[in-house]
Write a protein that holds these residues in place. Structure first.
Motif, short mmCIF file in Angstrom:
data_model
loop_
_atom_site.label_atom_id
_atom_site.label_comp_id
_atom_site.label_asym_id
_atom_site.label_seq_id
_atom_site.Cartn_x
_atom_site.Cartn_y
_atom_site.Cartn_z
N THR A 30 2.53 1.72 -3.41
CA THR A 30 1.55 2.24 -4.36
C THR A 30 1.35 3.74 -4.18
O THR A 30 1.33 4.51 -5.15
N PHE B 75 -2.50 -1.59 -7.59
CA PHE B 75 -3.75 -1.78 -6.86
C PHE B 75 -4.25 -3.23 -6.98
O PHE B 75 -4.90 -3.75 -6.07
N VAL C 271 -2.56 -5.23 -4.28
CA VAL C 271 -3.10 -4.92 -2.96
C VAL C 271 -4.34 -5.78 -2.70
O VAL C 271 -4.50 -6.36 -1.62
N ILE D 69 0.84 -1.19 0.00
CA ILE D 69 0.00 0.00 0.00
C ILE D 69 0.88 1.25 0.00
O ILE D 69 0.63 2.22 -0.73
#
Length: 522
Positions: A367, A452, A455, A364
């Motif tokens: 990103t 994403f 994730v 996270i």
């Protein structure tokens, strides 16, 4: 509750026959550990390849030789290695059961040498790709047979750690690859990429002398009704050649009883058997999901496309990229070894959940930082991604590296064990091939936004591990069925705690084809 009582009984029985010694004081255990270390080196070619192609992308001579590969062509070059592994895995699984573990490893060694030499002398890009297919074929044979053999010859008290160490060898190859590529980056000739390609065979070749002295799996020998051959192997490795040692009597009795019970429970051992019972379906869910998560947790982007990832955050110099890659592989080797050593003390579930938490938090962050860099172009923001890549891999390494083969190896019964290892690799390879073709295209098209996806996958990994991955700490291979099959488990008949009270086996028993042991209750 029944499983817990049976586990305690089994542990008590084993504890009663285990000699009180440490491995460095025992000649036979030093020899055994040398054999096990030798087998870990056979996983190095996979790790070498993952780091190799990543490093080659930073070498202008290789990029020119491969005709300046675009994202799609680059995915094809990477993917052909795993296509070879995908083809050979089912064949290797069948051959391991039919001919034994050792012959299959020899097949893999021969293919690796042929492929490595072919790639190093390749006159065209096409020949180089063919060499990658041949090396991939080698991987399918070795990565199936070697972890099986490690599990099945390991000393009972050390089995979990020994098995988990197999995939640590993956990063041994990756470390050598990354630093060889770093060193050859200054070569003006094509040997800048030919030498790293050739050295893929280095660690497996170094392992050959030790492998020559590594015996066949005693469990495979007992499965082929070669009980006395198995007894000799176990005695040589676990008891200094003492055929009458209580530990050897216990092991032979338990292995033979479990294999006999499996044969009585089912007359076949095919892939179809993996879905016939609730216990096997649970094992299959674990095996397939573990293989997929090992490649869809985001590591594939960094493993094969670190150069592209670093480009997206502003680290574009070849020297800097190769230096980061080399340091990352040493980091990976360290934390994979930590995970392997902790596997019995911490337990499998603790490692899986800790792994998921660390990877999710760091991904996270990666990103967010990548997105910020894309908008601002701030060099410090881009550089901040690098330490979180290292943190992410620490999480990956402590569980998904050591347990990728070790967990499936221990949860499947003997008759389906080689197929279980094959399935985890087929799942991982299938996921990896998908990633190999999709990742470079997605990174080129949408850059950091692609993160994403991973994730979301990491969240699925955490949920799956929490609800479906049971703790296997403390169970022997023969007693693992208690966790998955409960009252339906195919187990050897009840056993007493062993205490040496004379000859542990009688020649008349051998003629009957059944191993019986005189025991005294204590």
């Amino acid at each position: 509750m029944a499983a817990s009582k049976s586990q305690k009984s089994s542990n008590d029985e084993l504890a009663a026959v285990l000699p009180e010694t440490t491995w460095w004081k025992s000649p036979q255990l030093r020899q055994l550990n040398l054999c096990l270390f030798t087998l870990t080196l056979f996983s190095s070619s996979n790790g070498y390849d993952g780091s190799l192609v990543n490093g080659l992308q930073a070498l202008d001579s290789w990029v020119e030789f491969m005709e300046y590969p675009s994202s799609t062509w680059l995915g094809f070059i990477n993917g052909m290695y795993w296509v070879g592994a995908l083809v050979s895995q089912p064949i290797a699984a069948w051959s391991c059961n039919k001919f034994g573990r050792r012959p299959c490893i020899w097949v893999g060694i021969v293919l690796l040498v042929v492929g490595g030499i072919l790639g190093a002398v390749a006159p065209t890009a096409t020949v180089f790709i063919v060499s990658r297919v041949v090396i991939g074929l080698s991987s399918g044979w070795v990565s199936n047979a070697a972890p099986l053999l490690m599990n099945e010859i390991a000393y009972p008290a050390h089995r979990s750690i020994s098995s988990a160490m197999f995939m640590v060898g993956y990063y041994g190859g990756a470390v050598i690859s990354s630093w060889v590529t770093f060193d050859t980056r200054t070569y003006s000739s094509s040997w800048a990429w030919r030498l790293p390609t050739l050295l893929q065979i280095l660690l497996p070749l170094v392992a050959i002398p030790g492998f020559i002295f590594t015996p066949e799996s005693p469990r495979w020998l007992i499965g082929k009704d070669r009980v006395e051959d198995a007894r000799k192997v176990l005695a040589d490795l676990h008891a200094g050649g003492d055929l009458n040692a209580p530990l050897i009597a216990y092991e032979v009795h338990e292995i033979q009883g479990a294999i006999t019970a499996e044969k009585e429970a089912t007359s076949s051992a095919s892939y179809l058997d993996m879905v016939k019972t609730p216990g096997n379906r649970h094992r299959l869910l674990i095996t397939v999901s573990l293989g997929i998560f090992s490649q869809w947790a985001g590591n594939g982007v960094v493993s094969y496309y670190l150069t592209m990832v670093l480009d997206t955050v502003g680290v574009t110099q070849t020297k800097d990229q190769l230096l980061i890659s080399g340091c990352l592989q040493i980091w990976n080797l360290l934390f994979a070894a930590i995970g392997a050593v902790a596997v019995e003390r911490a337990g499998r579930r603790a490692l899986f959940m800790t792994s998921a938490g660390i990877m999710l938090a760091s991904y996270i962050t990666i990103t967010g930082l990548s997105g910020s860099f894309a908008q601002t172009g701030s060099a410090p923001t881009g550089t901040a991604v690098i330490p979180f890549i290292f943190i992410y891999f620490a999480g990956y390494d402590i569980a998904l590296t050591p347990l990728l083969t070790a967990y499936p190896c221990e949860i499947w019964p003997f008759a389906l064990r080689s197929r279980g290892v094959s399935v985890v690799w087929l799942s991982a390879i299938g996921a990896l091939i998908f990633n190999t073709f999709v990742n470079p295209v997605a990174l080129s098209a949408i850059g950091w936004k692609y993160y994403f996806v991973f994730v979301a996958v990491l969240i699925c990994y955490a949920i799956t591990a929490y609800f479906f991955y049971p703790e296997t700490k403390g169970y022997s291979l023969e007693r693992m069925a208690l966790i998955f099959d409960g009252d339906d488990a195919a187990l050897p008949s009840g056993m007493e705690v062993f205490e040496k009270s004379g000859d542990a086996h009688d020649d008349n028993d051998d003629e009957k084809g059944v191993d019986t042991v005189e025991v005294e209750r204590v």
